[in-house]
Design a protein around this motif. Structure first.
Motif, mmCIF file in Angstrom:
data_model
loop_
_atom_site.group_PDB
_atom_site.id
_atom_site.type_symbol
_atom_site.label_atom_id
_atom_site.label_comp_id
_atom_site.label_asym_id
_atom_site.label_seq_id
_atom_site.Cartn_x
_atom_site.Cartn_y
_atom_site.Cartn_z
ATOM 1 N N ILE A 131 -3.526 13.622 2.370
ATOM 2 C CA ILE A 131 -2.238 12.929 2.347
ATOM 3 C C ILE A 131 -2.354 11.506 1.806
ATOM 4 N N SER A 132 -3.433 10.813 2.168
ATOM 5 C CA SER A 132 -3.477 9.373 1.890
ATOM 6 C C SER A 132 -4.380 8.956 0.736
ATOM 7 N N GLN A 133 -5.447 9.695 0.457
ATOM 8 C CA GLN A 133 -6.420 9.239 -0.542
ATOM 9 C C GLN A 133 -5.805 9.238 -1.940
ATOM 10 N N GLY A 134 -5.710 8.089 -2.529
ATOM 11 C CA GLY A 134 -5.114 7.962 -3.858
ATOM 12 C C GLY A 134 -3.625 7.733 -3.818
ATOM 13 N N SER A 135 -2.927 8.395 -2.909
ATOM 14 C CA SER A 135 -1.468 8.289 -2.877
ATOM 15 C C SER A 135 -1.017 6.896 -2.447
ATOM 16 N N ILE A 136 -1.732 6.280 -1.514
ATOM 17 C CA ILE A 136 -1.356 4.944 -1.060
ATOM 18 C C ILE A 136 -1.365 3.973 -2.228
ATOM 19 N N PHE A 137 -2.436 4.001 -3.001
ATOM 20 C CA PHE A 137 -2.553 3.067 -4.121
ATOM 21 C C PHE A 137 -1.523 3.390 -5.193
ATOM 22 N N CYS A 138 -1.316 4.665 -5.487
ATOM 23 C CA CYS A 138 -0.365 5.043 -6.539
ATOM 24 C C CYS A 138 1.069 4.653 -6.171
ATOM 25 N N ILE A 139 1.448 4.868 -4.923
ATOM 26 C CA ILE A 139 2.797 4.497 -4.491
ATOM 27 C C ILE A 139 2.952 2.980 -4.484
ATOM 28 N N ALA A 140 1.883 2.276 -4.090
ATOM 29 C CA ALA A 140 1.918 0.809 -4.127
ATOM 30 C C ALA A 140 2.074 0.309 -5.563
ATOM 31 N N VAL A 141 1.373 0.950 -6.507
ATOM 32 C CA VAL A 141 1.496 0.579 -7.916
ATOM 33 C C VAL A 141 2.913 0.842 -8.411
ATOM 34 N N ALA A 142 3.518 1.962 -8.010
ATOM 35 C CA ALA A 142 4.902 2.256 -8.388
ATOM 36 C C ALA A 142 5.850 1.212 -7.802
ATOM 37 N N GLN A 180 7.730 6.050 -12.927
ATOM 38 C CA GLN A 180 6.483 5.394 -12.556
ATOM 39 C C GLN A 180 5.720 6.173 -11.477
ATOM 40 N N GLY A 181 6.414 6.559 -10.395
ATOM 41 C CA GLY A 181 5.752 7.289 -9.316
ATOM 42 C C GLY A 181 5.231 8.633 -9.782
ATOM 43 N N LYS A 182 6.023 9.336 -10.587
ATOM 44 C CA LYS A 182 5.615 10.655 -11.077
ATOM 45 C C LYS A 182 4.374 10.555 -11.958
ATOM 46 N N ALA A 183 4.393 9.608 -12.897
ATOM 47 C CA ALA A 183 3.267 9.490 -13.833
ATOM 48 C C ALA A 183 1.987 9.060 -13.127
ATOM 49 N N GLN A 184 2.085 8.041 -12.261
ATOM 50 C CA GLN A 184 0.889 7.545 -11.579
ATOM 51 C C GLN A 184 0.257 8.627 -10.716
ATOM 52 N N THR A 185 1.075 9.328 -9.931
ATOM 53 C CA THR A 185 0.519 10.316 -9.010
ATOM 54 C C THR A 185 0.138 11.616 -9.710
ATOM 55 N N PHE A 186 0.804 11.933 -10.840
ATOM 56 C CA PHE A 186 0.398 13.134 -11.569
ATOM 57 C C PHE A 186 -1.011 12.950 -12.135
ATOM 58 N N ILE A 187 -1.262 11.785 -12.720
ATOM 59 C CA ILE A 187 -2.599 11.535 -13.262
ATOM 60 C C ILE A 187 -3.605 11.372 -12.127
ATOM 61 N N ALA A 188 -3.158 10.846 -10.987
ATOM 62 C CA ALA A 188 -4.032 10.834 -9.813
ATOM 63 C C ALA A 188 -4.353 12.265 -9.384
ATOM 64 N N GLY A 189 -3.386 13.176 -9.574
ATOM 65 C CA GLY A 189 -3.637 14.590 -9.295
ATOM 66 C C GLY A 189 -4.682 15.161 -10.237
ATOM 67 N N VAL A 190 -4.648 14.738 -11.503
ATOM 68 C CA VAL A 190 -5.680 15.147 -12.468
ATOM 69 C C VAL A 190 -7.047 14.652 -12.005
ATOM 70 N N GLN A 191 -7.083 13.411 -11.497
ATOM 71 C CA GLN A 191 -8.335 12.868 -10.979
ATOM 72 C C GLN A 191 -8.822 13.658 -9.768
ATOM 73 N N SER A 192 -7.868 14.165 -8.975
ATOM 74 C CA SER A 192 -8.271 14.934 -7.795
ATOM 75 C C SER A 192 -8.930 16.244 -8.185
ATOM 76 N N ILE A 193 -8.555 16.790 -9.340
ATOM 77 C CA ILE A 193 -9.240 17.987 -9.839
ATOM 78 C C ILE A 193 -10.711 17.655 -10.112
ATOM 79 N N ALA A 194 -10.927 16.467 -10.681
ATOM 80 C CA ALA A 194 -12.302 16.026 -10.949
ATOM 81 C C ALA A 194 -13.068 15.821 -9.649
#
Length: 438
Positions: free
Chosen positions: A124-135, A360-374
């Motif tokens: 729930i929180s890893q990556g999402s906190i930073f991405c939502i803050a950036v948005a 902004q929120g969609k793009a940041q978290t979608f690419i964060a989702g790509v990072q989560s695949i990695a």
């Protein structure tokens, strides 16, 4: 220096976001080096090398990576539609319970329970906190100044890590989890009272619809928004390229972070204090580079040059750790954190520049989702490879061979970053969805 001071003024309206986030990051970081000792002692009493702990850590990251692929984009969509504040409150609160368990007991049973709850928390929180803050930042700060402000935020992130590691270094171990829990509780409480929402929530579903109808509408809406997020990334050259860069960079760096502390403990016998010193070295240097160097350099050289320089430093960072021949070499490797830490703010800036204000929120978290695949894939290779080369059955004497392999991923990321083209989309009414910000 004038630009540096101007960037500092940009943070003033963001104080109620950054102040509690700093406490949250301090609370999480102060437990990192201690968890290595706690986990090793609980699962492999009296030993420096604990393959069970390495595998458990890798399993956790794999599970988190699987679910984050879906969770991150959904959370980003929800923050665009229902507001940044409620999503931040939810994601921040999930970290409290896992550490409470370790404050109660550090036995094997509680360590396993911690890993289960912490895995859910990470999803729930890893990556999402930073991405939502950036948005949230993108809602307030002008597009031309976002790179500097993102760098300030990641600089504060590094400063929080340094403070967290200093607390871990000097606080008695029995107090670390108690102090961490107190800080973790403070963060959402402060935000709930002081943080101002920047997004106008979308209208609620028809209250007279049946539960089944509402559920179907929610699923259809999530599918439509997810499809839209994929479309804007694939149809935008900048976002498409930076997603590839982010994937390979995260594939390498997440693999290294999964095993690094256990590798240092096994190869050089590092304890809690030495691990805290290594982590602090990265943080201290990166504070200066993010708070001062990037805001000054970005107007002169741009995000692309900064991104490439950071990727080059990350390659040197990985190779020095992998070939470390003495206990002082990891300290030298950590010094490259001053430069490679700039990859993150440069990436956020590139994504923000390549996205419309309503996306902004969609793009940041979608690419964060790509990072989560990695981050899902990397431990599948890094965990058994590290365990193998730390064991007596290694085919040759190179304990850091897995980290050397991970550096190849950063080389690929650098190649794609060199060909990156920065383009800003027209921020008009041609979006596939209606604007979500009033």
């Amino acid at each position: 220096m004038a630009r540096w001071w101007e960037s500092g003024r940009e943070l003033k309206p963001l104080a109620h976001l950054l102040f509690p986030l700093c406490f949250h990051w301090v609370a999480e970081e102060m437990t990192v080096s201690v968890l290595v000792d706690v986990t090793t002692e609980a699962l492999c009493p009296g030993e420096n090398t604990c393959s069970q702990a390495i595998y458990l850590n890798g399993l956790q990251q794999t599970i988190v990576g699987i679910f984050k692929m879906v969770m991150l984009p959904v959370l980003g969509q929800l923050s665009d539609e229902y507001g940044r504040k409620p999503l931040l409150l939810v994601t921040l609160s999930t970290t409290i319970v896992p550490f409470t368990l370790l404050a109660i007991s550090e036995s094997k049973t509680f360590v396993y329970a911690y890993y289960v709850l912490r895995t859910i928390s990470y999803i729930i929180s890893q990556g999402s906190i930073f991405c939502i803050a950036v948005a949230y930042v993108a809602d307030i700060v002008d597009n031309r100044k976002r790179a500097a402000v993102f760098s300030w935020i990641t600089g504060l992130f590094s400063a929080s890590h340094v403070l967290g590691n200093l607390l871990a270094r000097f606080l008695p171990e029995k107090y670390i989890f108690e102090v961490s829990i107190a800080l973790l509780i403070f963060c959402p409480a402060y935000m709930a009272i002081f943080l101002v929402e920047t997004v106008e929530p979308t209208p609620k579903l028809d209250q007279h619809s049946s539960l089944l109808s509402k559920s179907l509408m929610v699923v259809q809406q999530r599918y439509k928004t997810m499809k839209y997020a994929i479309t804007i990334v694939l149809n935008t050259q900048t976002l498409r390229s930076i997603s590839v860069v982010s994937f390979f960079y995260e594939l390498g760096m997440s693999g290294i972070s999964t095993v690094l502390l256990y590798y240092l403990k096994a190869a050089f016998g590092f304890d809690k204090n030495q691990l805290s010193e290594i982590l602090s070295m990265v943080g201290v240097g990166s504070i200066v580079s993010q708070l001062v160097v990037l805001p000054l350099a970005n107007p002169l050289v741009g995000e692309k040059i900064i991104l490439c320089a950071g990727l080059l430093a990350s390659i040197a960072y990985a190779l020095l750790y992998g070939f470390a021949w003495a206990s002082w070499v990891p300290y030298l490797s950590a010094s490259f954190g001053v430069i490679f830490i700039l990859v993150k703010p440069a990436t956020y800036a590139v994504i923000s520049k390549g996205s419309r204000s309503t996306d902004q929120g969609k793009a940041q978290t979608f690419i964060a989702g790509v990072q989560s695949i990695a981050s899902l894939l990397s431990p599948l290779a890094m965990t058994p490879l590290t365990t193998w080369f730390l064991s007596t059955n290694a085919p040759f004497d190179c304990k850091g061979f897995s980290i050397i392999c991970a550096s190849l991923c950063m080389v690929i990321a650098l190649c794609f970053a060199c060909s990156l083209k920065l383009e800003s989309p027209p921020d008009d009414g041609d979006s596939l969805e209606a604007p979500l910000v009033s």
